[in-house]
Design a protein around this motif. Structure first.
Motif, mmCIF file in Angstrom:
data_model
loop_
_atom_site.group_PDB
_atom_site.id
_atom_site.type_symbol
_atom_site.label_atom_id
_atom_site.label_comp_id
_atom_site.label_asym_id
_atom_site.label_seq_id
_atom_site.Cartn_x
_atom_site.Cartn_y
_atom_site.Cartn_z
ATOM 1 N N SER A 1 0.827 -1.206 0.000
ATOM 2 C CA SER A 1 0.000 0.000 0.000
ATOM 3 C C SER A 1 0.859 1.252 0.000
ATOM 4 O O SER A 1 0.550 2.242 -0.688
ATOM 5 N N LEU A 2 1.957 1.250 0.778
ATOM 6 C CA LEU A 2 2.854 2.392 0.799
ATOM 7 C C LEU A 2 3.485 2.624 -0.571
ATOM 8 O O LEU A 2 3.574 3.762 -1.041
ATOM 9 N N VAL A 3 3.904 1.548 -1.212
ATOM 10 C CA VAL A 3 4.508 1.670 -2.547
ATOM 11 C C VAL A 3 3.489 2.205 -3.543
ATOM 12 O O VAL A 3 3.771 3.128 -4.328
ATOM 13 N N ALA A 4 2.268 1.604 -3.488
ATOM 14 C CA ALA A 4 1.227 2.071 -4.412
ATOM 15 C C ALA A 4 0.855 3.523 -4.117
ATOM 16 O O ALA A 4 0.626 4.323 -5.037
ATOM 17 N N GLY A 5 0.794 3.880 -2.829
ATOM 18 C CA GLY A 5 0.469 5.254 -2.468
ATOM 19 C C GLY A 5 1.494 6.241 -2.987
ATOM 20 O O GLY A 5 1.138 7.319 -3.498
ATOM 21 N N MET A 6 2.784 5.897 -2.859
ATOM 22 C CA MET A 6 3.817 6.797 -3.374
ATOM 23 C C MET A 6 3.749 6.905 -4.902
ATOM 24 O O MET A 6 3.979 7.978 -5.470
ATOM 25 N N LYS A 7 3.406 5.791 -5.546
ATOM 26 C CA LYS A 7 3.263 5.838 -7.002
ATOM 27 C C LYS A 7 2.145 6.798 -7.400
ATOM 28 O O LYS A 7 2.295 7.624 -8.316
ATOM 29 N N VAL A 8 1.006 6.704 -6.689
ATOM 30 C CA VAL A 8 -0.121 7.591 -6.981
ATOM 31 C C VAL A 8 0.258 9.044 -6.682
ATOM 32 O O VAL A 8 -0.045 9.957 -7.463
ATOM 33 N N LEU A 9 0.933 9.251 -5.541
ATOM 34 C CA LEU A 9 1.349 10.610 -5.185
ATOM 35 C C LEU A 9 2.237 11.205 -6.261
ATOM 36 O O LEU A 9 2.051 12.345 -6.695
ATOM 37 N N ARG A 10 3.238 10.414 -6.678
ATOM 38 C CA ARG A 10 4.159 10.924 -7.701
ATOM 39 C C ARG A 10 3.425 11.210 -9.008
ATOM 40 O O ARG A 10 3.675 12.218 -9.666
ATOM 41 N N ALA A 11 2.532 10.281 -9.393
ATOM 42 C CA ALA A 11 1.824 10.456 -10.662
ATOM 43 C C ALA A 11 0.953 11.708 -10.631
ATOM 44 O O ALA A 11 0.937 12.498 -11.575
ATOM 45 N N ARG A 12 0.244 11.899 -9.526
ATOM 46 C CA ARG A 12 -0.635 13.061 -9.428
ATOM 47 C C ARG A 12 0.179 14.355 -9.359
ATOM 48 O O ARG A 12 -0.177 15.364 -9.975
ATOM 49 N N ALA A 13 1.253 14.318 -8.573
ATOM 50 C CA ALA A 13 2.085 15.512 -8.468
ATOM 51 C C ALA A 13 2.738 15.836 -9.811
ATOM 52 O O ALA A 13 2.804 17.005 -10.213
ATOM 53 N N ASP A 14 3.200 14.797 -10.502
ATOM 54 C CA ASP A 14 3.834 15.024 -11.803
ATOM 55 C C ASP A 14 2.814 15.561 -12.804
ATOM 56 O O ASP A 14 3.115 16.460 -13.595
ATOM 57 N N ARG A 15 1.588 15.010 -12.755
ATOM 58 C CA ARG A 15 0.554 15.513 -13.657
ATOM 59 C C ARG A 15 0.217 16.968 -13.346
ATOM 60 O O ARG A 15 0.033 17.785 -14.253
ATOM 61 N N ALA A 16 0.138 17.272 -12.044
ATOM 62 C CA ALA A 16 -0.124 18.662 -11.662
ATOM 63 C C ALA A 16 0.993 19.574 -12.133
ATOM 64 O O ALA A 16 0.754 20.693 -12.610
ATOM 65 N N ASP A 17 2.252 19.112 -12.014
ATOM 66 C CA ASP A 17 3.386 19.912 -12.482
ATOM 67 C C ASP A 17 3.309 20.151 -13.986
ATOM 68 O O ASP A 17 3.565 21.249 -14.474
ATOM 69 N N LYS A 18 2.957 19.095 -14.731
ATOM 70 C CA LYS A 18 2.901 19.222 -16.182
ATOM 71 C C LYS A 18 1.758 20.150 -16.610
ATOM 72 O O LYS A 18 1.913 20.944 -17.548
ATOM 73 N N VAL A 19 0.617 20.023 -15.919
ATOM 74 C CA VAL A 19 -0.501 20.921 -16.231
ATOM 75 C C VAL A 19 -0.104 22.363 -15.955
ATOM 76 O O VAL A 19 -0.372 23.279 -16.742
#
Length: 752
Positions: free
Chosen positions: A174-192
């Motif tokens: 769950s921690l690994v999946a959570g960090m993956k989601v966090l990174r993906a969302r943060a990266d998407r927010a950065d790109k937007v």
């Protein structure tokens, strides 16, 4: 991929500012929570080891301290790369797992909680952040889980070992999946955000350039071109002399930076600044600009309105003929705006047929006012006069630098998803309580607690789904939670349970409390958790909360709330940074437009027109025929820079000048069809057009760009009137000497 927290620039691939901020926030929370978990593990550390292994315990203590101390070092900017310290913490955890089997009691005392559980949680967090590849991070975490299970195999009951192993495996993944989601969302927010910033930058550079171009066109038309026309007419030498002095001063300005105005200016101050210009028209018009009007507006808008009004008066004096009434008045609008009306009862004209050569109307009035945020309207009836209405109205809200540019901030952890996870935890807790009773304890307390949990579950699920909850419902859930605490441990022996076998009780209550907390209610969950802490302490003893892992779970909940707060702070900081960047972009766009447009245009005009302006001044406006002819040629050349800028280069300017000096009428009209060509391609097209017109002897030559939806780049039409037909009164249509279209290139390199 190397992990860094401070060296990667914003918006690099996968490592934008928000993504880095989130990772730093997670590491900071691991640092704080790690210390708390380690402190909670101290009693178990002393209780779980053999009395004869004190020296070996010291080495375990060194590894434990190293595991706790390494994560904070990952945040130090001048320390080794962040990943190094995170892996040092993981390595210390692995060393403990390898070393501890030799010094742990075998078996552990009844009810004892393995102290390595807390330390392993720290290791999971470090792996999830340090290893960016989720599969590899999951494999490493599962390997640590397997080692942890092997360490305590045989030392704790098999059921507890299975529960601990499965729970930690799920937690690590769950921690690994959570960090993956966090990174993906943060990266998407950065790109937007980055995409929005690029769009904002391009849009505002274009707008700033257009505004500066329009303002410069108006400035040069109202000063230099007006001076040359006045001097060429030769009717008012005194006026030509004063106009030349003013125009020369304008084009001689060598300031390399635009004047930074205050955000607003009082109307009376703007009028007073140009009082000397109005005074020139007082002999010809009744002027009442009501200098006491209580209006505040942007300086650019005030300048545009007043400049347009002056140009309207100039046009009236020049073209309206004899009039009995000419006025210029200003009034306040109900919404705090201002309106200027310039009118006369002269000969008027057909406003719908304004020639493109009438730059005084098109550039100095219509475009200039529009670019400054105002509106201009011209009403003219032949034989009845002309009325020019110039209006500025305040916007409905205060403009900001990031209007129409700021993208919606993407939520990194959507609340509805977090509440769904908590709801799933509660459902698992209820099922685990039932399983615990059926398979192991045979106690009635867990069954009663499961029943109460099922009663409370619908209200909690509704709150999780909607994100809202009434105060009555929140206190009702709190009451049910207290009742659950009173019954959950009935029939259970506090000395024979551990954190793994009682987690359904502690986690279930905490999950429900967090759901209520996130709906905006604070007191009910605090009361419920405080009562649970008191109940566990009375039931299992003063150290029961620590031994049964309840204190650690509270720490984890606090960590989650800290993480939520940290992400909000990172998002807010990212918004502030983006707003600052947009403000700087606006300033840079204005500065670039000033240098690319105004400075370049003033330099070009100074080179071409300054000698003639000085000659007008020296001659006090009294010019001979050759000088007046040169004024007309020069005025037309400068007019070309306004209406046909993309059709000009040195070769074309020389060709046009030669035709005008022999008496031909040349028009250069740029409709924007060549805006996207790079300079090299544009020069080839213009050189081609220049070669077409150089040998002509026509009386009239027109060059015009093709529209964007055609294959024509430039159209050239040359004609000469039939003088014989005109003398005989016959049809005097011009004879067309040349009609040629230059096609667009097949391969076009668009300008950046």
């Amino acid at each position: 991929m190397p992990f860094t927290l401070s060296t990667i620039p914003p918006h690099s691939d996968g490592e934008g500012s928000l993504c880095l901020g989130v990772e730093r926030g997670v590491v900071a929370i691991i640092s704080v929570v790690g210390v708390l978990l380690a402190l909670l593990a101290v009693p178990d550390f002393l209780h779980d080891h053999l009395p004869t292994t004190a020296a070996w315990m010291l080495e375990s203590l060194v590894f434990g301290v190293l595991q706790i101390a390494a994560p904070p070092l990952a945040l130090a900017k001048r320390a080794a790369p962040a990943a190094v310290w995170l892996w040092v913490s993981v390595g210390a955890n692995v060393a403990l797992l390898l070393f501890e089997p030799f010094i742990l009691k075998d078996p552990l005392p009844d009810g004892a909680t393995p102290w390595l559980l807390s330390m392993t949680l720290i290791g999971f967090g470090c792996v999830a952040v340090a290893e960016k590849r989720p599969r590899r991070a999951a494999v490493i975490s599962l390997g640590i889980t397997a080692a942890l299970t092997a360490v305590y195999a045989g030392r704790i009951p098999a059921s507890h070992s299975v529960i601990d192993g499965v729970g930690f495996a799920l937690l690590s993944c769950s921690l690994v999946a959570g960090m993956k989601v966090l990174r993906a969302r943060a990266d998407r927010a950065d790109k937007v955000e980055h995409k929005a910033q690029l769009s904002f930058e391009a849009k505002n550079r274009h707008e700033a350039l257009e505004k500066e171009r329009t303002a410069t066109d108006s400035l040069l038309h109202d000063s230099v071109l007006a001076t040359l026309l006045s001097a060429a007419g030769g009717e008012t030498p005194g006026r030509a002399h004063s106009m030349a002095a003013s125009a020369l001063q304008i084009i001689s300005d060598t300031d390399d930076h635009p004047v930074m105005h205050a955000p607003t200016v009082k109307w009376q101050d703007a009028v007073a600044k140009r009082r000397h210009e109005w005074d020139m028209f007082r002999p010809h018009a009744l002027i009442d600009l009501s200098a006491e009007l209580d209006v505040v507006l942007p300086p650019a808008s005030a300048d545009a309105l007043l400049a347009a009004a002056l140009q309207a008066l100039t046009n009236s004096v020049t073209h309206a003929g004899p009039v009995s009434r000419r006025t210029a008045t200003a009034t306040v609008l109900p919404d705090g705006g201002v309106e200027i009306t310039v009118s006369d009862n002269g000969k008027g004209f057909n406003a719908s047929a304004i020639s493109e050569e009438r730059l005084g109307v098109r550039v100095s009035i219509l475009e200039n006012v529009h670019q400054a945020g105002g509106a201009a309207h011209i009403r003219s009836v032949p034989g009845e006069g002309t009325t020019v209405t110039l209006r500025w109205q305040p916007p409905t809200r205060s403009p900001s630098p990031d209007d129409n540019a700021k993208p919606p901030r993407i939520a990194l952890i959507p609340q509805h998803q977090m509440l769904r996870i908590l709801s799933a935890v509660m459902i698992m807790a209820i099922l685990t309580a039932i399983s615990e009773t059926a398979l192991f304890s045979r106690a009635v307390g867990p069954l009663i607690a499961a029943g109460i949990g099922l009663i409370l579950l619908p209200a909690l699920l509704r709150g999780a789904k909607t994100g809202t909850m009434s105060g009555r419902t929140a206190w009702g859930i709190a009451t049910g939670g207290i009742l659950l605490c009173c019954t959950a441990t009935i029939g259970l022996n506090p000395h024979k349970v551990d954190a793994g076998s009682i987690y359904w009780y502690t986690c279930g209550i905490l999950a429900g409390a967090v759901i209520v907390w996130t709906t905006g209610h604070r007191a009910p969950p605090i009361v419920t958790v405080a009562f649970q802490l008191t109940q566990i302490t009375l039931w299992a003893g003063p150290t029961g909360a620590i031994r049964l892992g309840f204190a650690a779970e509270i720490v984890l909940v606090i960590a989650g709330l800290m993480m939520r707060r940290a992400i909000q702070r990172v998002s807010a900081a990212a918004d502030i940074s983006a707003a600052t960047q947009r403000t700087l972009t606006l300033h840079q766009a204005q500065l670039d437009a000033f240098h690319l447009e105004r400075r370049a245009r003033l330099h070009h005009t100074r080179t071409d027109a300054a000698p003639m302006l000085r000659h007008i001044i020296d001659q006090h406006g009294v010019l001979d025929q050759a000088s007046r002819t040169e004024c007309r040629v020069l005025e037309q050349a400068l007019r070309d820079e306004i209406r046909g800028r993309h059709l000009l280069n040195p070769t074309m300017r020389d060709a046009i000048s030669a035709h005008r000096r022999r008496g031909a009428h040349v028009q250069v009209l740029d409709d924007g069809g060549l805006d996207n060509y790079d300079p090299d391609t544009l020069n080839v097209l213009i050189d081609n057009a220049a070669s077409q017109i150089e040998p002509l002897h026509s009386a009239r030559i027109v060059l015009r760009t093709g529209s964007l939806d055609t294959d024509t780049a430039i159209t050239i039409v040359a004609s000469t009137p039939d003088e014989t037909a005109a003398a005989l009164g016959l049809d005097d249509d011009d004879d067309v000497d040349l009609w040629v279209t230059i096609p667009r290139p097949a391969q076009v390199t668009l300008a950046a």
